[in-house]
Design a protein around this motif. Structure first.
Motif, PDB file in Angstrom:
ATOM      1  N   GLU A  98       0.798  -1.225   0.000  1.00  0.00           N
ATOM      2  CA  GLU A  98       0.000   0.000   0.000  1.00  0.00           C
ATOM      3  C   GLU A  98       0.834   1.280   0.000  1.00  0.00           C
ATOM      4  N   THR A 142       4.433   5.235   4.497  1.00  0.00           N
ATOM      5  CA  THR A 142       4.173   6.589   4.975  1.00  0.00           C
ATOM      6  C   THR A 142       4.968   6.783   6.267  1.00  0.00           C
ATOM      7  N   ARG A 173      -5.064   7.277  12.222  1.00  0.00           N
ATOM      8  CA  ARG A 173      -5.877   6.163  11.726  1.00  0.00           C
ATOM      9  C   ARG A 173      -6.588   5.486  12.907  1.00  0.00           C
ATOM     10  N   CYS A 189      -1.139  -2.328   6.091  1.00  0.00           N
ATOM     11  CA  CYS A 189      -1.906  -1.926   4.899  1.00  0.00           C
ATOM     12  C   CYS A 189      -2.857  -0.784   5.233  1.00  0.00           C
ATOM     13  N   GLY A 208      -1.162   2.502   5.459  1.00  0.00           N
ATOM     14  CA  GLY A 208      -0.744   3.015   4.167  1.00  0.00           C
ATOM     15  C   GLY A 208      -1.892   3.563   3.337  1.00  0.00           C
ATOM     16  N   LYS A 209      -3.035   2.858   3.335  1.00  0.00           N
ATOM     17  CA  LYS A 209      -4.154   3.257   2.481  1.00  0.00           C
ATOM     18  C   LYS A 209      -5.248   4.000   3.229  1.00  0.00           C
ATOM     19  N   GLY A 210      -5.349   3.783   4.530  1.00  0.00           N
ATOM     20  CA  GLY A 210      -6.389   4.445   5.300  1.00  0.00           C
ATOM     21  C   GLY A 210      -7.615   3.603   5.516  1.00  0.00           C
ATOM     22  N   GLN A 211      -7.641   2.400   4.950  1.00  0.00           N
ATOM     23  CA  GLN A 211      -8.778   1.513   5.125  1.00  0.00           C
ATOM     24  C   GLN A 211      -8.370   0.077   4.834  1.00  0.00           C
ATOM     25  N   ASP A 239      -8.870  -3.302   2.886  1.00  0.00           N
ATOM     26  CA  ASP A 239      -9.467  -3.697   1.618  1.00  0.00           C
ATOM     27  C   ASP A 239      -8.991  -5.093   1.243  1.00  0.00           C
ATOM     28  N   ARG A 276      -3.001  -7.427  -9.064  1.00  0.00           N
ATOM     29  CA  ARG A 276      -3.645  -7.164  -7.773  1.00  0.00           C
ATOM     30  C   ARG A 276      -4.552  -8.349  -7.457  1.00  0.00           C
TER      31      ARG A 276
END
Length: 245
Positions: free
Chosen positions: A26, A29, A84, A131, A134-137, A139, A241
Motif C-alpha cells: 500500500e 508513509t 488512523r 496496509c 498506508g491506504k487508510g482503510q 481492503d 492485484r
C-alpha cells in the motif's frame, strides 16, 4: 539491567515480514515508522509475558520488562492511532489470539501446532494493520497480505517441526509435503504467479524435510526463505492485484 530478547529466528521473521509486505503493497508513509516500533515493542512484551507464565524463576523480572515494553509500545502507537483511529479493530483481535497463546504457555505446551497457528494469525494482523496505515482503510489487499503470510508461515511450522520434534514421524512428513503440494496446486489454478513466493518453501520441504539439521542451518534456511517470500510477494503484487474475496 540487560534487556531480554527472543532468540528464535522464526519469531523475528513472523513479526516483521507481514508488516513490511503490507507497507510495500500500500506504500510507505511516515506513520509506518512509529507503528513498526510499537509493533516490535508489543512483540517483546508478549514474549516476556509468556515467559512469566511458563517460568517461576525470574518471573518478576519478566513482568517488569514486559510492562516496560508495553508502555513504550503504547507511546509509539499514539501517532498512527490518532491519524488512523480504525486501527483500534486490531486490539480485540490481538487480545483474543494472545490469550490463547498465554493459555498454552501457562500449560507449558507452547510448541503445540495449534498454538503456532494462533501465533501466526496474530503476526499476520500486523500485515493488515500496515496496509491500513498506508491506504487508510482495510481492503482486499490487506486480506491478501494476511492470508498469504498465514499460508507461508504455516509451511514454516511444518518444516521446522519436520527437522526437529517430528523428524522421525512419518505421518508428519507426509502432512508437511502434502500441505505444500496442495498449496502449490491450488495457487497455480488460481493465479500461476502466486506460486512464486512459495516455491522455496516447497523445495525446502522436499530437500531437507525429515533430515537432521542444526538449529543454525535451519535458522539460515528460514531467513533465506522469509526474504525470498517477501521479495517475490512484492513483485507478484506489482504485476497483478490478487483478489481473495
Amino acid at each position: 539491567m540487560k534487556p531480554i530478547l527472543p532468540r528464535e529466528h522464526g519469531g523475528w521473521a513472523m513479526v516483521s515480514v507481514p508488516f513490511f509486505l503490507g507497507m510495500a503493497v500500500e506504500g510507505p508513509t511516515w506513520l509506518h515508522l512509529p507503528l513498526f516500533i510499537s509493533w516490535m515493542l508489543f512483540y517483546l512484551a508478549a514474549y516476556l509475558f509468556r515467559l512469566a507464565l511458563m517460568r517461576r524463576k525470574g518471573r518478576r523480572n519478566y513482568v517488569r520488562w514486559s510492562l516496560s515494553y508495553c508502555g513504550l509500545g503504547i507511546v509509539f502507537l499514539l501517532p498512527p492511532l490518532i491519524v488512523r483511529p480504525s486501527l483500534l479493530w486490531a486490539g480485540p483481535v490481538l487480545a483474543g489470539l494472545l490469550a490463547v497463546n498465554g493459555w498454552y504457555a501457562y500449560r507449558r505446551d507452547e510448541r503445540s501446532f495449534i498454538n503456532d497457528i494462533v501465533a501466526i494469525l496474530a503476526f499476520s494482523v500486523g500485515g493488515a494493520a500496515s496496509c491500513l496505515v498506508g491506504k487508510g482503510q482495510l481492503d482486499d489487499a490487506a486480506l491478501w497480505v494476511a492470508v498469504s503470510c498465514v499460508l507461508y508461515f504455516t509451511g514454516s511450522v511444518f518444516f521446522v517441526k519436520s527437522v526437529f520434534r517430528e523428524r522421525k514421524n512419518a505421518n508428519w512428513q507426509k502432512a508437511s509435503k502434502g500441505y505444500h503440494i496442495l498449496l502449490v496446486v491450488i495457487l497455480a489454478f488460481r493465479e500461476p504467479l502466486f506460486v512464486l513466493p512459495y516455491a522455496f518453501s516447497a523445495v525446502r520441504t522436499f530437500v531437507w524435510g525429515g533430515k537432521p539439521l542444526s538449529p543454525i542451518k535451519v535458522g539460515i534456511i528460514e531467513i533465506i526463505g522469509s526474504v525470498l517470500f517477501l521479495i517475490l510477494s512484492i513483485l507478484v503484487f506489482s504485476v497483478t492485484r490478487p483478489s481473495l474475496i
